[in-house]
Design an enzyme around this catalytic site. Sequence first.
Site, PDB file in Angstrom:
ATOM      1  N   GLU A  58       0.788  -1.199   0.050  1.00  0.00           N
ATOM      2  CA  GLU A  58       0.241   0.218  -0.188  1.00  0.00           C
ATOM      3  C   GLU A  58       0.722   0.979   0.052  1.00  0.00           C
ATOM      4  O   GLU A  58       0.465   2.442  -0.574  1.00  0.00           O
ATOM      5  CB  GLU A  58      -1.000   0.040   1.128  1.00  0.00           C
ATOM      6  CG  GLU A  58      -1.985  -0.906   1.218  1.00  0.00           C
ATOM      7  CD  GLU A  58      -1.783  -2.357   1.591  1.00  0.00           C
ATOM      8  OE1 GLU A  58      -0.611  -2.708   1.858  1.00  0.00           O
ATOM      9  OE2 GLU A  58      -2.467  -3.372   1.422  1.00  0.00           O
ATOM     10  N   HIS A 125     -11.197  -5.583   8.954  1.00  0.00           N
ATOM     11  CA  HIS A 125     -12.048  -5.423   7.518  1.00  0.00           C
ATOM     12  C   HIS A 125     -13.261  -4.875   7.747  1.00  0.00           C
ATOM     13  O   HIS A 125     -14.221  -4.999   7.003  1.00  0.00           O
ATOM     14  CB  HIS A 125     -12.213  -6.956   7.028  1.00  0.00           C
ATOM     15  CG  HIS A 125     -11.118  -7.621   6.583  1.00  0.00           C
ATOM     16  ND1 HIS A 125     -10.362  -8.297   7.432  1.00  0.00           N
ATOM     17  CD2 HIS A 125     -10.630  -8.060   5.436  1.00  0.00           C
ATOM     18  CE1 HIS A 125      -9.246  -8.965   6.992  1.00  0.00           C
ATOM     19  NE2 HIS A 125      -9.538  -8.759   5.571  1.00  0.00           N
TER      20      HIS A 125
END
Lengths: 321, 349
Positions: A58, A125
């Site tokens: 990322e 998540h």
Amino acid sequence: MSITYLEAIQAAQDRALGEDDSVYIYGQDVGSFGGAFKATKNLAAKYPGRVIDAPISEDAMVGSAVGATAEGMRPVLEMQFADFSTIAINQICNQAATQFWRTGIPCPITVRLPSGGTEGGGPFHSQSMEAIYAQYPGLIVLTPATVEDAYSMLLEAIAIDDPVVFCEHKYLYYHLKADQLPDQNLPVGKARIARAGKHATVVTYSAMVHEALRAADELAEEGWDIEIVDLRSVKPIDTDTILASVARTGRLLCVSEAFPWGGVNAEVISRVTSEGFHLLDAPPKRLNAKDTPIPFHPDLWKTHRPASQSIAASLRDLLRY
Amino acid sequence: MAEANIKEGKEPLCESGSHYQAAFRYMLLARIFEERTASLYRAGKVVGGVFMGKGQEAFSVGLALALDQSRGDVYGPLIRDQAGRLAFGEALIDAARTYLGSVEGPMRARDGNVHRGDILKGMIPMISHLGSHISVVSGRLIGKRFRGQKDIVGGVCLGDGATSTGAFHEALNQAAIEKLPLVIAVADNQFAYSTPSERQFACADLVDRAIGYGIEGHSVDGTDLSLCLETFAKATARARAGHGPQLVVGHLLRLCGHGEHDDAAYISEEKKQGAFGRDCIEVARQHLIDSGWSTSDEIEQWTSEIQQQVEEATLCAQRESGPDPFQETWQALATTRLAEGLIEGSPGQ
């Protein structure tokens, strides 16, 4: 026809790729697989070489996007889950967000964050990261609550010359449907009155708009008329629309799915009390998720986050004051 | 990969006197400028810090001279790359202005010292988070590839400390996957601030990491200008020719503290006397004389010219205005209609 929130996000990216050669999409599994949620479905085939699979990196994804903007590109990045954007926080908050102020050269990247809780998502998540990014100068943070906003605000995010953190809510991906995509919509930076009312104002955004609407329905049966302000954009915040609503109702409840410490609710209440204290007939209230990591089990998760029942209960308290 | 870990020979294959001379003059300019800046810091004229490249000038200039700003090459210097910045095309006055807080500088006094660059001219303005600028340089190469620009190289500089970051790993892996024409120059100066290499990494030579990334690696004596010029010329040519990222590790010693606030008492005499403890400027000066490319008189002449140039630049920057908080826009966004900066609490309100 009927189109979902997720399909609107795919359609906005399709249109942006089609209209502007400088747009490209970069993220994990976004290529021929079409993304973990299929938000880039069919785009790699339609725009060869412009919808690119990234390694699980990322930081490097965002860093490279910042560099590409200097060559006139307008990258759209997909974080597979908002939670994983913490790995890229340095590049988002220190690299991208500081560039314009330091150098005068704009940094038009869009970072898509599939945000918020779903059943079984668990601690890693499910997160809502908007307040963290809103804290940093140099970023625009968007939180669309409707299919129309998901579409028009993503298109606008890509066109904006600043780094935009686009918090799209996973819970809305499949549940929310519209008849068609909008031709015109409110611009980024303007809040929307999602429901007009006169007894109390709920300021909220993203998936919580729909929980608040259900709570308002419940209270309507008890004779209360609740106004709901959908912020749409948490940075900038449309303080004028909020204050105008509080002026009409005299009561304020802020609802957010994010953790309670600081955050969007605290910011809204701070602004209303400092700029509109005289408008208030009751102390403003806020409702957040609990101050624990987000639980896995659906029974725990439903209690962890605000929902229509807890919003309705808070509103009753507020109205009784 | 067969080409990985290309160990450089001891003898330079080819070099020209004029190229070497030009490189040496950038090194000298950087050294004299940094010494002047350090003295201004000690006199309280420079705030924040001064970070010198003393001992790293040959390695720094080696990469920058292998790049060509005019053809679109990109350069990502770090804190010890004054020599490379000048060689890539930075005006000395911009360095002086940034250190001295002039509003005329490229960062307009919003950022200082080594945190400067010129995005439009291909020089990345580093942030302090080590390793994070590597992927930014990569992104520029990706952007240029989208734009159909060919034969471009990006060069990026870091020290041994930055190789320990996640950003370094992510960026090298990403550059390898994308087969980017990226030259990564790692100045292994044996210390990251005060932390010695043995507490920073456990491989014998950082160039060994090239194999793991599937890229080509080069190891060079960073105190020898000839070898640095030659190694970077080769690495850059290979990157330009499509052979993907090139990791170049220079072995040298930082001949100063981390910044001018640090006396570097932790660097042992043994290290200073070691193979890489020699001063690359002295080595290059001797080489210029020994090879007959220059005389000591000529070098003296350059030195006094450079001292004059540095004096003029620092005086000019000192005379210029500092920033005025009441003229500052206090706006971090390019999109003015979305800027929220001017709410209560901002200075000037």
